[in-house]
Structures are given as structure tokens and as C-alpha cells.
Design a protein around this motif. Structure first.
Motif, mmCIF file in Angstrom:
data_model
loop_
_atom_site.group_PDB
_atom_site.id
_atom_site.type_symbol
_atom_site.label_atom_id
_atom_site.label_comp_id
_atom_site.label_asym_id
_atom_site.label_seq_id
_atom_site.Cartn_x
_atom_site.Cartn_y
_atom_site.Cartn_z
ATOM 1 N N THR A 1 1.224 6.720 -6.865
ATOM 2 C CA THR A 1 0.191 8.089 -7.080
ATOM 3 C C THR A 1 0.609 9.265 -6.757
ATOM 4 O O THR A 1 0.498 10.104 -7.491
ATOM 5 C CB THR A 1 -1.025 7.394 -6.247
ATOM 6 O OG1 THR A 1 -1.623 6.382 -6.210
ATOM 7 C CG2 THR A 1 -2.150 8.529 -6.450
ATOM 8 N N LEU A 2 1.366 9.626 -5.690
ATOM 9 C CA LEU A 2 1.944 10.823 -5.417
ATOM 10 C C LEU A 2 2.857 11.202 -6.517
ATOM 11 O O LEU A 2 2.848 12.338 -6.907
ATOM 12 C CB LEU A 2 2.375 11.009 -3.866
ATOM 13 C CG LEU A 2 1.195 10.843 -3.031
ATOM 14 C CD1 LEU A 2 2.081 10.716 -1.478
ATOM 15 C CD2 LEU A 2 0.244 11.976 -2.939
ATOM 16 N N ALA A 3 3.806 10.325 -6.745
ATOM 17 C CA ALA A 3 5.044 10.350 -7.706
ATOM 18 C C ALA A 3 4.371 10.960 -8.973
ATOM 19 O O ALA A 3 4.780 12.194 -9.692
ATOM 20 C CB ALA A 3 5.733 9.440 -7.633
ATOM 21 N N LEU A 4 3.376 9.998 -9.576
ATOM 22 C CA LEU A 4 2.779 10.408 -10.879
ATOM 23 C C LEU A 4 1.954 11.770 -10.743
ATOM 24 O O LEU A 4 1.812 12.445 -11.757
ATOM 25 C CB LEU A 4 1.849 9.163 -11.296
ATOM 26 C CG LEU A 4 2.543 7.985 -11.470
ATOM 27 C CD1 LEU A 4 1.546 6.739 -11.816
ATOM 28 C CD2 LEU A 4 3.520 8.066 -12.842
ATOM 29 N N ALA B 1 0.867 -1.280 -0.074
ATOM 30 C CA ALA B 1 -0.038 -0.220 0.129
ATOM 31 C C ALA B 1 0.849 1.273 0.025
ATOM 32 O O ALA B 1 0.387 2.256 -0.649
ATOM 33 C CB ALA B 1 -0.929 -0.128 1.237
ATOM 34 N N VAL B 2 1.879 1.263 0.804
ATOM 35 C CA VAL B 2 2.724 2.306 0.695
ATOM 36 C C VAL B 2 3.563 2.651 -0.827
ATOM 37 O O VAL B 2 3.399 3.765 -1.224
ATOM 38 C CB VAL B 2 3.912 2.320 1.832
ATOM 39 C CG1 VAL B 2 5.084 3.289 1.574
ATOM 40 C CG2 VAL B 2 3.531 2.288 3.223
ATOM 41 N N LEU B 3 3.952 1.426 -1.443
ATOM 42 C CA LEU B 3 4.063 1.542 -2.582
ATOM 43 C C LEU B 3 3.155 2.207 -3.751
ATOM 44 O O LEU B 3 3.457 3.113 -4.624
ATOM 45 C CB LEU B 3 4.581 0.103 -3.311
ATOM 46 C CG LEU B 3 6.055 -0.405 -2.803
ATOM 47 C CD1 LEU B 3 5.897 -1.999 -3.159
ATOM 48 C CD2 LEU B 3 6.966 0.150 -2.796
ATOM 49 N N GLY B 4 1.957 1.697 -3.351
ATOM 50 C CA GLY B 4 0.786 2.287 -4.108
ATOM 51 C C GLY B 4 0.762 3.967 -3.800
ATOM 52 O O GLY B 4 0.453 4.758 -4.869
ATOM 53 N N VAL B 5 0.850 4.497 -2.580
ATOM 54 C CA VAL B 5 0.697 5.770 -2.389
ATOM 55 C C VAL B 5 1.854 6.546 -2.775
ATOM 56 O O VAL B 5 1.622 7.572 -3.624
ATOM 57 C CB VAL B 5 0.460 6.105 -0.776
ATOM 58 C CG1 VAL B 5 0.380 7.477 -0.494
ATOM 59 C CG2 VAL B 5 -0.672 5.302 -0.371
#
Length: 855
Positions: free
Chosen positions: A747-750, A740-744
Motif C-alpha cells: 500500500t505504501l509503495a503504491l 499484513a506487513v506485505l500489505g502495508v
């Protein structure tokens, strides 16, 4: 299109790396579990195949033992002489193997393993098939000598000449170590103590004419199957079990299979969570990439690419991602398997990494999972990409697509959610455990799917509440962070869903475990009336000798013995139920509070009488006075009369279906040789309980396998057993949080890349770097807390429904661990802060003019 696809994939390789990590974790757990289980299975296949005798004769087992009773099945040792005279038999031996003995050193410290593996006493009768060989000292001779395995000697600092005490069912006796034997094959983790055959028979079995098995070697030219047939004819085919070497090895592997299956399914559970959470991450990543590449895709359409080509281009990128992630995951799975093998070595099971088995099914499964996950996750974004019109190339803004799709989501989510709610209501109202559990599983799946589908619809109302204080606390920065989270509900919902899955699991299991703990606490308070309980930590039985030492302790007023046994009950409705029953000594009412619907303790413990749970009895047509045909281990049968029906509302658990028990006199008549499962002790009149506990602990110093527990200690023991399940859930949560951290982060990076020009303008009009980083962190925190709130709300519903299922098994108390749930929400906020560190840092380092000019 192929060149464009490859260039696009390489251009976004940094953005896709985090998604590849999700694929890597999923594949690594699948590959690691398969490699580990295949390696252990192959290792033990070789061990059992190389050590099994040509033909093994063993006592016939009529029942499967759910809980250990301490009963050791035997057969006459004289059968070895008869088997040796069978045509085609080269030699035959009477073997003795006894599990569950305890061996202590001069300091009363156990020299057995602490990992749950048994300490085994066996006779020293070496053959070419023996798994150990004498490497130091000499073989044991006489009742005062033993030999131990080298691994135990090394781990417990035991040397030749050291005195030991062996605690076996017939009684304790002192021995001296005279030899060390080293494993020539895999050490399964047990501690082995070798005696001469006569000593093993008399001291371990209590019968000089008994053995636990007869092993027969075939003469040259005689097959195992032929010898088995001849030995069975000579000894009585219906009296004992006869197995060839292959059949014995297969039987041993089946017994080990349960242990291996637990590890394998736990690993696959981690893989399942990784796959599920990884799907959300990949969907979100591809959705954002496609939204950012709207103009690029529009230009491709304008230059002649049709919808199928665009769709295939996106799916090809996904498959390339899956290929890379699967390859790395397969390598990670090999490393994980090596780590598990090393861990097993620390626990005493010595498996060589050089013997690692990588079957064809492992890489096939790895790539099937990796490619399948990415393909399925990218399919919807690919279809969306194919709908981009050539006119989108003329637009500067991404296509939001938040109109009709959200309405469709609302309709589909409502339907699926209604079906899930109906299943959970059915679970809560059902009176059958099996149907209630089935409805629970269906309800969990449907409500999870409904929440994922409808998540974007909940973004605006929930985040307005969660971030409502941001403007007051952080001013314009707080307001912008809240609005950024609200800008694209679909993206926010998908990002939060990855965290929601793990927290829903934790919330549900936390409620279930807290309810189980509270139920057991209440039942212990209601039923246990003894001052102390003497019991083994692992519920392993202990010899009668310990009971007599307890009885002789000063200040002991009452001692009530308890034993467990496996039985098969033939009920009046024609059903045969295998379960664990208990045998109790006299004066049970003085140490236990039992509520009876009919009858009393005297009627339950009378000779050839038994007690049974009222609800179980009603279900099977049993009433007081009914006769039940009971089959005991060893093959003895009895017709027992039901003397009492209990109304305890206690948890069945541990295979004790039906709540059956009888007097020790009845048990010892039909199933002699069992050992004590627990001893209940009351202080004598005028004796202080604390003083008695100290005296009991001094008495039991030579017996480290048992402990003295009062009411609080007994509750703690039960809590520890339940906590094991909760620790597994927390481990699953840890994995879900990582992904989930990877997902956040993704998402924030993109999102930062997507808002490059906006960030440049904000910086140009006065937003400082510190304020920019704070804005992104607050956005991340509110998304993470949103996922936590959804997950915990869903988990609470699951947990309450799970407790309703448990209530059908007697665990009627409901407990909600509010402290844990609050801690999870706070932890989610911390997760949001951590996930935003790198994207926020990258955003704050942008060149303002370059950001404003970004296209």
C-alpha cells in the motif's frame, strides 16, 4: 486488449510481486499439508500392509479409551495351538505387545523417546513380516536379557552389555542388553524392547498363559478371508476380534489417523489464515492499481474498448498473478513438506524424502486455491474498472469514489453487524453448550465480515484519535502523515483489515486461554487438599509398585490412590454415554475438597456405589438411589447405585463427561489390571513439607516417568497444557503479520508512486529527506495501530463470548490479559515502522525535478 493486458502486467510486475507472495504462502501451506499427509499415510500403509499377519486374533474392544488407564487387554495364549490346527493355517503364534513401559539406564535416565511416542515391550518372534532384523549380538534368552532397536540405542548411547531396568505393570526387573535390532521399514518413532516370549508374558503381562494377540499364517492356496472365517469358527466368532492382513493394516492406519489429522488440519488452518489475509492484500493492490490507471483505462474506453473488455483485462491480470503465485506456492509446498519430513525425523519418525507422494489432488488444490483467491479478490476492483468513463482520460486526478459506496457499506455493515451481535448475545445467554458454540461461530464470522465492511467508516474517527498527538509531537510532518492516512478511508481500512484478522484471533484466544487458566487455578485451589501429587507428566499411568515405594517413604502420613478407566453408562433416560471415570481410595476427603449436593464421600466410594455430577444427573433423570448399568473395559458389566451427587462446577474436559467416580474396590472388582493415574500424599504430623518432598524425590529417582508436585506445580502443569493451544495461535499471528506487513508495504509503495508529484513539490518547498521518511513511517504506524485496535476490540468480544461457552463446561472465571493486549498494540506500531522502511527509503531517493514532472 490481450497485448495491452500483458504489457500492463509486466509493467507492474514489481508492484504485484508482494501480492504474489501472499498467494504463494496460501498455496504453499495447502500443498505442503497435502503432500506431507499423503506421504506419511502412504509410508505407514506400506509398513502396516507388509508387517500384518494373514489373520490376527485380538481381544474384543468394547470401549474406546479417551485417557490411558494402563489396562492391557489379553487373551489366552493357548489359542495359538488351536488356531494352528485349523485347516489352511500354516503356523500360529502368541504375541505380546505392551505399551507404556518405562526403561531406564544405570543413571536412572529413561531410554525411551521424549516426543510422546511410547516405549513398547514385545516378544522376539521374527518372521518374514517383522519390521526389524537382528544386526548385532544375539536374541534374548531368559528373564535377564533384552534386545533394543538401533535407533534407540544410538540416541540414548546404549550398547550391548549395558544394564537396564524395566518398569512394567507387574513390577520392575533388571535386564542386560544382548542384541540390537535395526528397522527394515519406517521407524514409527517408538522405542522397542524385545524379550523372549515367556519373559514377556510373565514380566510384562504378569500371566504366563496370556497374550495380547494371536497371529496366524495362511497355507499356500488359502486366502486371508477363508482363513479368517475358519479361525473365527474354531475360536468363537463372538469372543474375539478377527482381522485379515488388509483389515489389520486399515485398523492400524485409523489409529494413526488422529495424529495425521491434527497435523493436516493445523497446516490447513495456516493456509486458511493466509488465504483470508491475502484476499485483503490483493483487493487493496488491484484497487490502487486501477485508481492509478484511471486515465489509461479511460483512454482504452475512448479507443473503443467496452466495459466487458476492461473487466476481462483486469481479471486476466489477476489470473496471471494467481498462476505465477500458485506455481511458486506449489514449489514452496514441496519444500515445506520436505522440512516437515525432516522435522519428523528429528522426533524419531524416520520417513524418507525420496518416498514423497505428490498425488493429483495436490496440484489441483494448489491451483484452485491460488487462482480462486486472486480471481475472487480482483473481481470487485475489475467491476470498478469497467465503470471508468472515457472522459476520465481528460482528468489528472484519480476518481475517489468515496460517496455512495461508503453509504452502502454503512447500511450493509450495520445489518451484518446487528446479526452478528445478536448471535453473540444468543451465545452468551444460551444454556446449551452445543447451541452456544454454534452461535459463537456464527457471531464470529458475521462480526468479522461486518467490521471489514464498515472498517472505512471507522477510519476517520479512530485515526483522528490515534494520530491526534502527531501534530504536537512531530509538527507539520505529523499532521501530513495523519491526513495521508485519512485521505482514502477505503484503502486504509483494507490495509488495516489484514492485520486486524490476525490480532482479532489472538485477542480472542488470549482471553479464552487466560480464562481457562484462571478457572483451573481456582478449581485446583478449591478441590486439591493434598500436600503433594505424584503423577506422570503426560498423564500416562504408572505401576502400583511406585505407590508402595511412596507409602514406605519416611514422613509420609497418608497415601490416596487414584485410577482412571473408560466406562459406558446406561442411564435411566435410555441414553448410553461413554466417558472416563475415576476410582479413588479411602480417605479421599483428606486430600480433596468435594462439595456434595446429596450424599457424601463414604456413600460415593462404598462397594457397588458411584457418584455423579448433579447437573448431568438432572439432565438424564438420575437421582440418589438410581441404578446405572455400567460397562467396563474387557466387557464386564455392573449395576451400580448412585450414592452421591456432586456440585463442583468443575470443568468436564478430557472426556470426563458426567463427573463419575467410585471406590477403587469397585473399580478393581470389575476392571482389574489398571494402573495408578495419580497418588495424593499428605505429610505425617510433625513432618516438614519441604523435607518430605526431598525424601519423596529421592525415593522416586529410579522412576523418571513420575514427578512430585505441590499445588503450585500442579497449576503450572495445567498452564503448560493450555499454553500449547496459545502457541499455535501465536504461530497463526506470525503468519498473519507477515502477510499484513506485505500489505502495508504494498500500500505504501503504491501510495508513494501515486503521490510522486506531491512528494516532489513537498521536497521543493523544503521538506527534507529525513522528514519525508518520518512522514511515511508515521502514516504506516497509525494504519497498523488502527488495525490492532479494531482487531483487539473484536477479539475481546469474541474472547468474552468464548468464556461464556466455557462456563457451561465449568470454567466460570473470566480473565483478560491486559499485558498481552498492550504488548500487541506496541508490537503493531513496530510492525508499522518495519513495513514503512523500504517505501520511505524509496520516496526519499526520488529526484525532485523528475518527481514534479511526473505524469
Amino acid at each position: 486488449m490481450l497485448k495491452a493486458t500483458l504489457r500492463s502486467f509486466l509493467a507492474h510486475k514489481g508492484r504485484l510481486l508482494l501480492s504474489a507472495l501472499a498467494v504463494l504462502l496460501s498455496v504453499a501451506f495447502v500443498a505442503g499439508s497435502l503432500i506431507f499427509s499423503d506421504t506419511v499415510s502412504r509410508t505407514f500403509d506400506r509398513l502396516f500392509a507388509s508387517t500384518a499377519a494373514d489373520v490376527t486374533v485380538s481381544p474384543r474392544e468394547n470401549l474406546d479409551e479417551a485417557l490411558p488407564s494402563g489396562f492391557t487387554p489379553t487373551l489366552p495364549a493357548s489359542l495359538a495351538e488351536r488356531a494352528a490346527r485349523v485347516p489352511g493355517a500354516e503356523a500360529a503364534r502368541a504375541d505380546v505387545d505392551v505399551e507404556g513401559i518405562t526403561v531406564v539406564d544405570r543413571d536412572n535416565e529413561s531410554v525411551g523417546p521424549t516426543t510422546g511416542a511410547p516405549t513398547m515391550g514385545t516378544d522376539w518372534n521374527p518372521t518374514e513380516r517383522s519390521p526389524v532384523e537382528l544386526t548385532s549380538g544375539h536374541a534374548p534368552e531368559g528373564p535377564g536379557q533384552v534386545m533394543i532397536d538401533a535407533d534407540t540405542a544410538d540416541s540414548k548411547d546404549v550398547e550391548i552389555g549395558d544394564p537396564l531396568t524395566v518398569i512394567a505393570a507387574p513390577g520392575s526387573f533388571d535386564v542386560e542388553v544382548v542384541g540390537i535390532a535395526t528397522f527394515t521399514t519406517t521407524n514409527p518413532g517408538a522405542a522397542l524392547v524385545f524379550f523372549d516370549t515367556a519373559t514377556a508374558q510373565t514380566k510384562l503381562l504378569g500371566d504366563p498363559d496370556a497374550a495380547t494377540a494371536i497371529t496366524v499364517d495362511a497355507a499356500e492356496g488359502v486366502s486371508d478371508a477363508q482363513l479368517k472365517q475358519r479361525v473365527a469358527a474354531a475360536l468363537g466368532a463372538d469372543a474375539y476380534d478377527f482381522r485379515t492382513a488388509d483389515e489389520q493394516a486399515e485398523s492400524d492406519v485409523e489409529q494413526l489417523g488422529g495424529f495425521l489429522d491434527v497435523i493436516k488440519y493445523v497446516m490447513l488452518g495456516f493456509a486458511g489464515v493466509a488465504v483470508l489475509v491475502g484476499v485483503f492484500l490483493i483487493v487493496n493492490t488491484f484497487s490502487m492499481l486501477i485508481a492509478q490507471r484511471t486515465r489509461e483505462l479511460g483512454l482504452l474506453r475512448a479507443l473503443g474498448a467496452d466495459r466487458r473488455q476492461v473487466r476481462r483485462s483486469v481479471l486476466l491480470e489477476a489470473l496471471l498473478l494467481g498462476l505465477v503465485g500458485s506455481s511458486l506456492g506449489l514449489a514452496g509446498g514441496i519444500g515445506l513438506a520436505v522440512a516437515l519430513i525432516e522435522l519428523m525425523g528429528l522426533l524419531g519418525m524416520n520417513i524418507r524424502s525420496a518416498d514423497m507422494v505428490i498425488g493429483w489432488a495436490t496440484p489441483v488444490s494448489a491451483y484452485a486455491v491460488g487462482l480462486g483467491v486472486t480471481f475472487v479478490a480482483a473481481y470487485l476492483p475489475a467491476r470498478r474498472a469497467a465503470t471508468v468513463s472515457p472522459m476520465a482520460a481528460l482528468s489528472d486526478a484519480e476518481i475517489a469514489g468515496v460517496g455512495r459506496p461508503l453509504k452502502v457499506r454503512a447500511a450493509v455493515g450495520a445489518v451484518v453487524g446487528a446479526l452478528g451481535a445478536a448471535a453473540l448475545v444468543g451465545c452468551a445467554t444460551s444454556t446449551s453448550t452445543s447451541s452456544s458454540a454454534s452461535l459463537l461461530g456464527l457471531g464470529v464470522v458475521l462480526t468479522l465480515v461486518a467490521t471489514v465492511i464498515a472498517g472505512p467508516l471507522l477510519v476517520r474517527p479512530v485515526i483522528r484519535v490515534l494520530g491526534g498527538a502527531f501534530p504536537a509531537l512531530f509538527g507539520p510532518v505529523g499532521r501530513m502523515s495523519q491526513r495521508n492516512a485519512l485521505r482514502n478511508p477505503r484503502r486504509t481500512g483494507a490495509t488495516a483489515a489484514a492485520l486486524m484478522v490476525g490480532l482479532a484471533l489472538v485477542g480472542g484466544m488470549s482471553v479464552a486461554s487466560a480464562s481457562m487458566t484462571k478457572s483451573f487455578d481456582e478449581q485446583i485451589d478449591q478441590t486439591l487438599g493434598a500436600d503433594f501429587v505424584v503423577q506422570n507428566t503426560n498423564f500416562v499411568p504408572f505401576p502400583r509398585e511406585i505407590t508402595e515405594r511412596i507409602r514406605a517413604t519416611e514422613g509420609v502420613g497418608l497415601v490416596v490412590r487414584s485410577q482412571l478407566t473408560t466406562i459406558a453408562a446406561g442411564l435411566p433416560d435410555g441414553e448410553r454415554v461413554e466417558t472416563t471415570a475415576a476410582g479413588y481410595g479411602e480417605r479421599l476427603d483428606d486430600v480433596a475438597n468435594i462439595t456434595y449436593a446429596q450424599g457424601d464421600t463414604a456413600a460415593a466410594l462404598a462397594p457397588d456405589r458411584m457418584a455423579m455430577d448433579r447437573d448431568f444427573a438432572r439432565e438424564h433423570g438420575v437421582r440418589v438411589g438410581s441404578t446405572v448399568a455400567v460397562e467396563f473395559r474387557g466387557g464386564r458389566t455392573a449395576e451400580l447405585t448412585v450414592g452421591a451427587l456432586t456440585d463442583q462446577e468443575s470443568a468436564d474436559g478430557f472426556g470426563t463427561q458426567g463427573g463419575m467416580y467410585f471406590g477403587l474396590e469397585t473399580l478393581e472388582r470389575y476392571a482389574p489390571g489398571g494402573q495408578e493415574s495419580a497418588v495424593y500424599v499428605n505429610a505425617a504430623a510433625g513432618t516438614d513439607a519441604d523435607e518430605l518432598r526431598a525424601d519423596l524425590e529421592r525415593t522416586l529417582e529410579p522412576y523418571p516417568q513420575v514427578q512430585v508436585r505441590d499445588l503450585a506445580d500442579y497449576k503450572e502443569l495445567v498452564r503448560d497444557q493450555i499454553a500449547v493451544l496459545l502457541y499455535l495461535v501465536y504461530a497463526l499471528l506470525g503468519l498473519a503479520i507477515v502477510i499484513a506487513v506485505l500489505g502495508v508495504v504494498n500500500t505504501l509503495a503504491l501510495s508513494v508512486v501515486e503521490r510522486t508529484r506531491e512528494i516532489g513539490l513537498l521536497r521543493a518547498i523544503g521538506l527534507s529527506r529525513v522528514q519525508l521518511r518520518r512522514m511515511i513511517r508515521l502514516e504506516s504506524v497509525v494504519i497498523a495501530v488502527f488495525g490492532a485496535v479494531l482487531g483487539l476490540a473484536l477479539g475481546l468480544v469474541w474472547g468474552v463470548c468464548t468464556q461464556q461457552v466455557l462456563a457451561l463446561q465449568g470454567m466460570t472465571a473470566l480473565a483478560i490479559p491486559w499485558g498481552t493486549l498492550v504488548a500487541v498494540v506496541i508490537g503493531s506500531a513496530v510492525v508499522g515502522i518495519v513495513a514503512a522502511l523500504l517505501p520511505a527509503l524509496r520516496a526519499s531517493r526520488m529526484n525532485v525535478l523528475a518527481a514534479i514532472a511526473h505524469d
